[in-house]
Design an enzyme around this catalytic site. Structure first.
Site, mmCIF file in Angstrom:
data_model
loop_
_atom_site.group_PDB
_atom_site.id
_atom_site.type_symbol
_atom_site.label_atom_id
_atom_site.label_comp_id
_atom_site.label_asym_id
_atom_site.label_seq_id
_atom_site.Cartn_x
_atom_site.Cartn_y
_atom_site.Cartn_z
ATOM 1 C CG ASP A 94 -2.037 1.039 1.041
ATOM 2 O OD1 ASP A 94 -1.899 1.733 0.403
ATOM 3 O OD2 ASP A 94 -2.903 0.660 2.113
ATOM 4 N N GLY A 103 -5.409 3.479 -7.702
ATOM 5 C CA GLY A 103 -5.627 3.566 -9.080
ATOM 6 C C GLY A 103 -5.008 4.817 -9.748
ATOM 7 C CG ASP A 150 -9.383 3.198 1.422
ATOM 8 O OD1 ASP A 150 -8.563 3.027 0.513
ATOM 9 O OD2 ASP A 150 -9.262 2.778 2.593
HETATM 10 C C1 GAL Z 1 -5.746 2.045 2.766
HETATM 11 C C2 GAL Z 1 -6.354 1.021 2.032
HETATM 12 C C3 GAL Z 1 -7.158 0.068 2.753
HETATM 13 C C4 GAL Z 1 -6.244 -0.465 4.219
HETATM 14 C C5 GAL Z 1 -5.796 0.756 5.039
HETATM 15 C C6 GAL Z 1 -5.001 0.265 5.931
HETATM 16 O O1 GAL Z 1 -4.723 2.797 2.035
HETATM 17 O O2 GAL Z 1 -6.677 1.273 0.829
HETATM 18 O O3 GAL Z 1 -7.643 -1.091 2.119
HETATM 19 O O4 GAL Z 1 -5.428 -1.184 3.643
HETATM 20 O O5 GAL Z 1 -5.109 1.441 3.997
HETATM 21 O O6 GAL Z 1 -4.374 1.230 6.739
#
Ligand code: GAL
Length: 439
Positions: A189, A239, A260
Site C-alpha cells: 500500500d 488507481g 477505498d
Molecule cells: C488504505 C487501504 C485500505 C487499508 C488501509 C490500512 O490505504 O486502501 O484497504 O489497507 O489503508 O491502513
C-alpha cells in the site's frame, strides 16, 4: 559485457527449470524452451553470466509466480470490518470460520492480515510483529493447517497508512521474512511513500514522482521473486497514474483501481462506475481490483449485498470478504457462497465484464464466459422507480437475437428473456442470468 562474464568449463550442469532459460554462450543468448532441461556439456567452454544462478532462480520463481492468481484471488481480509482491532485470535477465528461456513470449499482460501500487525525493527533491521501477533510463523502454520493460505500487508514508504512500520529500505529483508513465515500474499500500500519519498524527492514533478512509485513497486516484486516463494502481489495505490497500464510489468497480480470502498451503496456504485473501460487490462494472473468486499457490513440491504457481489463477479474482481465471519448471518453466508455466482467470477477465460449499456437508472453488464456462455447483470441503481415501472431489457443491445434461455443465479430458476422484456427490479437490486448457449 565480457567484464561481467566469467569463462568456466561446464563438466556437467543439471538445470531444472519451469520456464525457458536464456544464458550466454560466448556472448550468444540461447533460449532453451523445454520445461525441464538437463545440460550435459562435457568439456565445452561455456561462458556464463556471473549471476547465472540468480537468474535461473529468478526465472524459475517468475514462472512460479505466473502460476498464482490465474483466477481472481478469493479469501478474507481483516481491514473492512476489524481495521486496527485485528489480532492473532481474530485471524485464527476467521480461518476457522472460513472452514466451518463452507467458504473455504467455495474457493475463499486467502486469510489476509491488513495493516496494524507491524512492530519494531531490531538492530539488524529485522521487523517483528507487534504484541497483537505474538508469533507470526505459528499463525501462518495454523492457517496453512486449515488448508488455507495467509496474506500480509506493507507499504513501500517508511510508514503504513495506519502509521506502522513500512518496508522502505528493507524490501529484500521483509520479503525474506514473509517467505520464512510462509506468507502467500502481499498487499503493498503506497501510503507514506507519496508524502515522504515522491513529494520530497521530486517536488512538483508528477512524472518523476510516478517513476519513483513504479520503481518502488518493481523493487518489492523483485524481492518477492528472489525468495522463490509464490506470493500473490497486490498493488494498492488507489488507481493513480493508470496503474492498470503498468502494474503487470512490475509483477502485480492485482491492483486497486480506486480509493477505498465503504459499506454504503453510493460508494459501491461509484466504484463500479469507475470500472467500465478497464476490462481490457484484466486476465489470468493480473486483475483489476475494485477493493475488498463489504458484503455483510454496515447497513447494506440484502439487495445491495447481492448486487455488490454480482457486480464483483461480473468484473472478475478479487473476492476478499471483509466481514465479521464468526458472526455472519446465514443470508450473508448464502450470498458469499453462491457457487454459480462465484463460477462467473472465477471463469477460466478470465475476461472481465463490460457495461453494455445504461438506460435511465439501470445498467446492463455482460461478461463472456468459457465455452461461449454469457452472463448478464441488470442493475437498478435507482431508489424505487423500476419496481413499479418495469425496465425493458434490449437483447439486441447485447448482440443477442431473439429469445434466450438461461438461469437466474439468485433464484436458481430457469428464466427466458425476450427482446424488450419488462423487468421489475427492486431498488439497488440485480437480475443476474447465465446463458449457456446465447444466440
Ligand atoms: C488504505 C487501504 C485500505 C487499508 C488501509 C490500512 O490505504 O486502501 O484497504 O489497507 O489503508 O491502513
Amino acid at each position: 559485457m565480457m567484464s561481467s562474464q566469467k569463462p568456466i568449463s561446464l563438466l556437467c550442469a543439471a538445470v531444472l527449470a519451469f520456464a525457458p532459460i536464456a544464458f550466454a554462450q560466448t556472448g550468444i543468448t540461447v533460449v532453451l524452451p523445454e520445461s525441464r532441461i538437463a545440460i550435459s556439456s562435457i568439456g565445452n567452454p561455456f561462458v556464463l553470466h556471473k549471476n547465472f544462478a540468480a537468474r535461473v532462480a529468478a526465472e524459475t520463481s517468475q514462472a512460479r509466480s505466473r502460476m498464482v492468481a490465474q483466477t481472481p484471488p478469493m479469501g478474507w481480509n481483516s481491514w473492512n470490518y476489524f481495521a486496527e482491532k485485528v489480532d492473532d485470535k481474530g485471524v485464527r477465528d476467521a480461518a476457522d470460520e472460513l472452514v466451518a461456513s463452507g467458504m473455504r470449499d467455495a474457493g475463499y482460501i486467502y486469510v489476509n492480515i491488513d495493516d496494524t500487525w507491524e512492530g519494531q525493527r531490531d538492530a539488524s533491521g529485522v521487523l517483528h510483529s507487534n504484541a497483537k501477533f505474538p508469533d507470526m510463523k505459528a499463525l501462518a502454520d495454523y492457517v496453512h493447517s486449515k488448508g488455507l493460505r495467509i496474506g500480509i500487508y506493507s507499504s513501500p514508504g517508511p510508514r503504513t497508512c495506519a502509521g506502522y512500520e513500512g518496508s522502505l529500505g528493507h524490501e529484500a529483508q521483509d520479503a525474506q521474512l514473509y517467505a520464512q513465515w510462509g506468507i502467500d500474499y502481499l498487499k503493498y500500500d503506497l501510503c507514506s511513500f507519496n508524502s515522504d519519498v515522491m513529494e520530497k524527492q521530486a517536488p512538483n514533478d508528477k512524472a518523476a514522482q510516478m517513476r519513483l512509485m513504479v520503481a518502488a513497486y518493481a523493487k518489492m516484486d523483485k524481492a518477492l521473486k528472489v525468495t522463490g516463494r509464490p506470493i500473490v502481489y497486490s498493488l494498492c495505490q488507489y488507481g493513480w497514474d493508470a496503474v492498470w497500464e503498468w502494474a503487470p510489468s512490475v509483477g502485480g497480480n492485482l491492483w486497486r483501481t480506486t480509493d477505498d470502498i465503504r459499506p454504503e451503496w453510493d460508494r459501491i456504485y461509484s466504484i463500479v462506475s469507475q470500472q467500465a473501460g478497464l476490462e481490457k487490462y484484466a486476465g489470468p494472473g493480473h486483475w483489476n481490483d475494485p477493493d475488498m468486499l463489504e458484503v455483510g457490513n454496515g447497513k447494506l440491504t440484502l439487495a445491495e449485498n447481492r448486487t455488490h457481489f454480482s457486480l464483483w463477479a461480473m468484473l472478475a474482481a478479487p473476492l476478499l470478504a471483509g466481514n465479521d465471519l464468526p458472526n455472519m448471518k446465514p443470508e450473508i453466508n448464502a450470498i458469499l457462497t453462491n457457487r454459480e455466482v462465484i463460477a462467473i467470477d472465477q471463469d477460466r477465460l478470465g475476461r472481465q465484464g463490460t457495461r453494455a449499456y445504461s438506460e435511465g437508472e439501470v445498467d446492463v453488464w455482460t461478461r463472456h464466459l468459457a465455452g461461449g456462455a454469457l452472463a448478464i447483470a441488470v442493475v437498478n441503481a435507482g431508489d424505487n422507480r423500476y419496481s413499479t415501472h418495469p425496465f425493458h431489457l434490449s437483447l439486441a443491445n447485447l448482440g443477442l437475437h431473439g429469445q434466450q434461455t438461461g438461469k437466474d443465479l439468485w433464484t436458481g430458476k430457469r428464466i427466458t428473456l425476450s427482446d424488450g422484456q419488462p423487468l421489475e427490479l427492486g431498488s439497488h437490486d440485480v437480475l443476474l442470468v447465465r446463458i449457456d448457449a446465447p444466440k
